[in-house]
Enzyme design. Structure first.
Site, short mmCIF file in Angstrom:
data_model
loop_
_atom_site.label_atom_id
_atom_site.label_comp_id
_atom_site.label_asym_id
_atom_site.label_seq_id
_atom_site.Cartn_x
_atom_site.Cartn_y
_atom_site.Cartn_z
N ASP A 141 31.59 -55.71 28.48
CA ASP A 141 30.18 -56.02 28.47
C ASP A 141 29.43 -54.80 29.00
OD1 ASP A 141 27.87 -57.66 28.31
OD2 ASP A 141 27.98 -58.05 30.46
N ASP B 230 30.08 -64.38 28.28
CA ASP B 230 31.34 -63.65 28.16
C ASP B 230 32.56 -64.56 28.32
OD1 ASP B 230 30.03 -61.14 27.99
OD2 ASP B 230 29.76 -61.14 30.15
N ASP C 215 30.50 -60.51 32.94
CA ASP C 215 30.01 -61.23 34.12
C ASP C 215 29.20 -62.46 33.76
OD1 ASP C 215 27.84 -59.96 33.04
OD2 ASP C 215 27.19 -58.97 34.89
#
Length: 875
Positions: A329, A624, A620
């Site tokens: 990410d 995700d 986070d």
């Protein structure tokens, strides 16, 4: 209530469908009915696995099952002590596994927030506060800056409302919200401007929503459902150990049968041959391996805790060592999750913010506007600076702070007397502040809006006319900054002598003096750059997967070195239009995935896995979580990470540092190397035992080793050195190798051949020792065979530390634990030869000096032979 594209419906339709009066809200009776119908507004999680079930699950491995069967057979044959020792090893392995899983769960619980958010609702015609889990569909919820959004809903009132949705959408900036219904079909989550999502955070303004979905029906609830339906993935280590267990199990049965038949055809006693074949079958299986693997992994886990990573399941740290792709990410993982001004433009000059000069009137005025036309603040809290407000405004304050323009001091000197707040239609914010001889209008906002409201510009000599040519130049600079993924804020001012009684945008925010533009971005973490470089050197492909915009993602990816020449970026809307097969065929050319949904992330991970890659996924946000669970190894952030992402992950990074993953990769590679060394040692040693017995039977010699000798060597003498090999220091080139192919056998790269050859040497040396001693008597032959086998195996531990490098190059003393383990095993081996009671129990005899010289020389010859093989191989 499931998704009915609520964001596409008018307020009148919503009122009818949800049966609510938006001026009064729901009645108490209606709330009770809806709570009974829809349940509490919370996510349902899977029931926690009991300690008993966790304990039982440790016995599913094929190798463990074989060991239990071996213990039962040993017990039935009267070898009670052997049976007990095997069962102790198995139980220890299970207990360590359960303890580690519990430790990880406790660590995660400590990271969770224990508070229950409060929601402000309108019910029975009055405003009241309730626990967020009591919110129901149809509730009218009031949102203000600082509030957590308790449920999904549609806006019907909005004033300068901005909501932080990065945990769901992956966007680094708060989303501007309005009551306007978006046009088009299948609008991405991040572009539904009139819709708000559970667990997001209001950063600015206020609004009111009609709640449309609660609990598992929210967008976060859908993700939770995906997580619960996602299948568990076996780690490469688990798969390889399963294969090894099955292979050894079959081999043990074959060996048992062959030796029994051979002995029977030679008219040897049936019971003696049955005992020998069973003990040899047990010898073929390294009893201590499951416990050694568990202990080595546990030590690796403890090391990772000291390096800011909580490992939830033991095999996870080793799996990261096999990673060939890291899907990361962007926001908060590769970047700092902190908007930062990096560029400043004033007339005819674009500079780095660090080079700003307060002696330059233009640059001083630009910084002042950013500080004073601003609702954010920096406060001291127990010696620490705490920022409050919109990330864009915080960035402008911090830029001024770095150059000595402190907001409190500036506001004391130039107090704000009036303002026109920001709204998403004007895209401007204005304050009026006092100066020495009057007042100044300070305005900031979007360039396309602000530039049209300016007729003058601040230049080197003072104020000048803003010509079309200068405007075109400013627009060109804006495009240049935008191409570098900078968020651009235009800055202007005007002098007035009297504050207007009525603040109207058309009058106050017109005929302004253009000053410049601030360019800001959520910058990459410095340590992330180094981590990306290390990943590439280790043959690992870094890939960025983000909900942010493509331009921003590409700029960050280029700066970090993720987006290399020949690689491209793709957006979620394009992924939506391609099949899984097309994604599979093209996945290797994409290094950046922008504006993606949770479903897209899972598809990307699966595409890489179908290519045979071991995929690590970092993140986070709630968005995700499904991909974290689907990936071979999921790494969640401990500080900024949501509870949902932590529950889905295998590893939680307590410092939110991407660089920690590189440490985990190195640790994982070291662990696999060391487990391989232990397997190499145990199997070559066990092969030596098999060869010795097999050759003796073929040559019609008496049995050179009794079952108790074999079990003593395997369970006592071998275990400590094998464990010490499990903590061998990492080899110097470990992060310069390519990731190992997970499809490759554990015996690949010549290991299987080496095990067979070394086992053959050990077996031949053992038979030679037996034959020399047998000339005197059977007990002397067995004693010499026992000591030669034991000593040769201890010396062999130094051979297996590297399959290629000489033992002298690796260093005899670089693993002090191995020296200590070998010394302890040597004492245990000698004790049954030297102590009369034990010697009698093990049916051994006393050796003279000449016989000791023979066994020592034979044992050392193993080291010499293997060194010669390595020398020839390297040349």
């Amino acid at each position: 209530m499931s998704d009915k594209q609520w964001y596409k419906k008018s307020i009148d339709k919503l009122k009818d469908e949800l049966k609510v009066d938006i001026t009064k809200g729901l009645s108490d009776n209606e709330v009770k009915k809806r709570r009974d119908e829809f349940g509490e507004n919370q996510l349902k999680s899977k029931a926690k696995v009991s300690l008993f079930k966790k304990f039982i699950s440790q016995f599913k491995d094929f190798m463990v099952i074989i060991l239990i069967l071996a213990a039962i057979v040993s017990g039935l044959l009267g070898e009670i002590s052997d049976s007990i020792i095997i069962l102790i090893v198995v139980l220890l392995n299970a207990m360590l596994g359960v303890i580690q899983e519990n430790k990880a769960e406790q660590s995660l619980e400590a990271l969770k927030s224990m508070s229950t958010p409060i929601a402000k609702v309108e019910r029975n015609g009055r405003k009241m506060e309730v626990k967020s889990l009591e919110v129901v569909p149809g509730d009218i919820v009031i949102l203000e800056a600082g509030d957590f959004v308790p449920a999904d809903g549609v806006l019907f009132e909005s004033a300068s409302l901005m909501i932080e949705e990065s945990a769901l959408t992956g966007e680094s900036l708060p989303a501007e919200k309005s009551i306007n219904i978006p046009e088009g079909d299948n609008i991405p989550i991040g572009d539904r401007k009139n819709y708000v999502y559970s667990s997001s955070l209001v950063t600015n303004g206020r609004g009111k929503i009609i709640v449309t979905s609660t609990g598992m029906n929210t967008e976060i609830g859908k993700i939770a459902t995906m997580l619960q339906n996602e299948e568990e993935m076996k780690t490469p280590l688990q798969e390889k150990l399963d294969e090894l267990g099955k292979l050894l199990g079959v081999a043990a049965l074959i060996i048992c049968g062959i030796i029994f038949v051979l002995g029977y055809t030679q008219n040897r006693p049936v019971f003696e041959m049955f005992m020998t074949s069973v003990s040899l079958a047990v010898a073929a299986i390294p009893e201590g391996l499951p416990a050694i693997v568990t202990i080595v992994l546990s030590i690796g886990v403890q090391k990772m805790i000291s390096k800011n990573a909580i490992i939830r399941k033991l095999p996870a740290v080793e799996t990261l060592g096999t990673a060939s792709v890291i899907c990361s990410d962007k926001t908060g993982t590769l970047t700092q999750n902190k908007m930062t001004v990096t560029k400043l433009y004033t007339y005819d000059k674009l500079i780095d913010i660090n080079d700003a000069n307060l002696n330059d009137d233009k640059e001083l005025m630009a910084l002042k506007i950013g500080v004073l036309c601003n609702d954010a603040s920096i406060e001291e809290d127990e010696g620490e600076k705490k920022t409050i407000g919109d990330p864009t405004e915080i960035a402008l304050i911090v830029a001024g702070y770095q150059h000595g323009l402190f907001k409190n001091e500036q506001e004391n000197r130039h107090s704000r007397v009036s303002e026109i707040p920001f709204d998403s239609d004007r895209k401007l914010m204005t304050t009026i502040n006092e100066i020495e001889n009057g007042y100044k209008i300070f305005t900031k906002g979007a360039l396309d809006t602000l530039l049209d409201r300016c007729d003058r510009i601040l230049i080197h000599e003072g104020i000048s006319h803003l010509s079309d040519e200068i405007k075109e130049n400013i627009k060109s600079i804006n495009e240049q900054m935008s191409a570098d993924a900078l968020r651009v804020i235009a800055l202007a001012y005007n002098d007035i002598s009297v504050v207007p009684e009525k603040l109207e945008s058309e009058k106050v925010e017109n005929n302004l003096i253009f000053v410049g533009m601030s360019g800001m971005i959520d910058p990459p973490r410095e340590e992330a750059k180094l981590a990306v470089q290390k990943s590439k050197a280790a043959g690992i492909r870094p890939v960025m997967i983000t909900g942010d915009h493509k331009t921003t993602a590409m700029a960050i990816a280029k700066e970090l070195g993720i987006l290399a020449e020949g690689q491209i970026a793709i957006e979620g809307k394009d992924i939506e239009n391609i099949s899984d097969e097309e994604l599979y065929n093209g996945v290797e050319k994409y290094s950046v995935y922008a504006r993606v949904s949770p479903e897209h992330k899972v598809r990307i991970v699966k595409a890489w896995q179908n290519k045979g890659r071991i995929v690590a996924m970092t993140g986070d946000g709630v968005n995700d979580a499904p991909a974290l669970k689907r990936a071979n190894i999921g790494c969640a952030m401990g500080i900024t990470g949501t509870d949902v992402s932590k529950e889905a992950a295998d590893i939680v990074l307590t410092d939110d540092n991407f660089a920690t993953i590189v440490s985990a990769v190195e640790e994982g590679r070291t662990i696999f190397d060391n487990i391989k060394k232990s397997i190499h040692f145990l199997l070559s040693s066990n092969t030596g035992e098999i060869v010795a017995l097999f050759v003796a039977i073929l040559l019609k010699y008496p049995i050179p080793l009794l079952p108790i000798h074999i079990l003593w060597i395997n369970l006592v003498t071998d275990s400590l050195p094998a464990l010490a090999l499990g903590v061998d220091p990492a080899e110097k080139d470990i992060m310069k190798r390519k990731p190992r192919d997970p499809k490759k056998s554990i015996f690949s790269d010549g290991l299987g051949i080496m095990i067979g050859f070394e086992g053959l040497i050990i077996g031949v040396l053992t038979i030679l020792a037996f034959k020399i001693g047998y000339r005197i008597n059977l007990d002397t032959g067995r004693t010499m065979a026992f000591i030669t086998l034991s000593l040769a195996q201890l010396i062999h531990t130094f051979n297996v530390r590297s399959i290629d490098s000489s033992v002298f190059k690796v260093g005899l003393g670089t693993n002090k634990k191995l020296i200590a383990a070998n010394f302890t095993s040597l004492i245990l081996m000698l004790s049954i030869v030297v102590v009369p009671v034990l010697r009698k129990l093990f049916k051994l005899t006393v050796l003279n000096l000449q016989q000791w010289s023979v066994v020592i020389a034979l044992s050392i010859s193993l080291l010499v032979v293997v060194e010669i093989i390595k020398l020839i191989k390297n040349r």
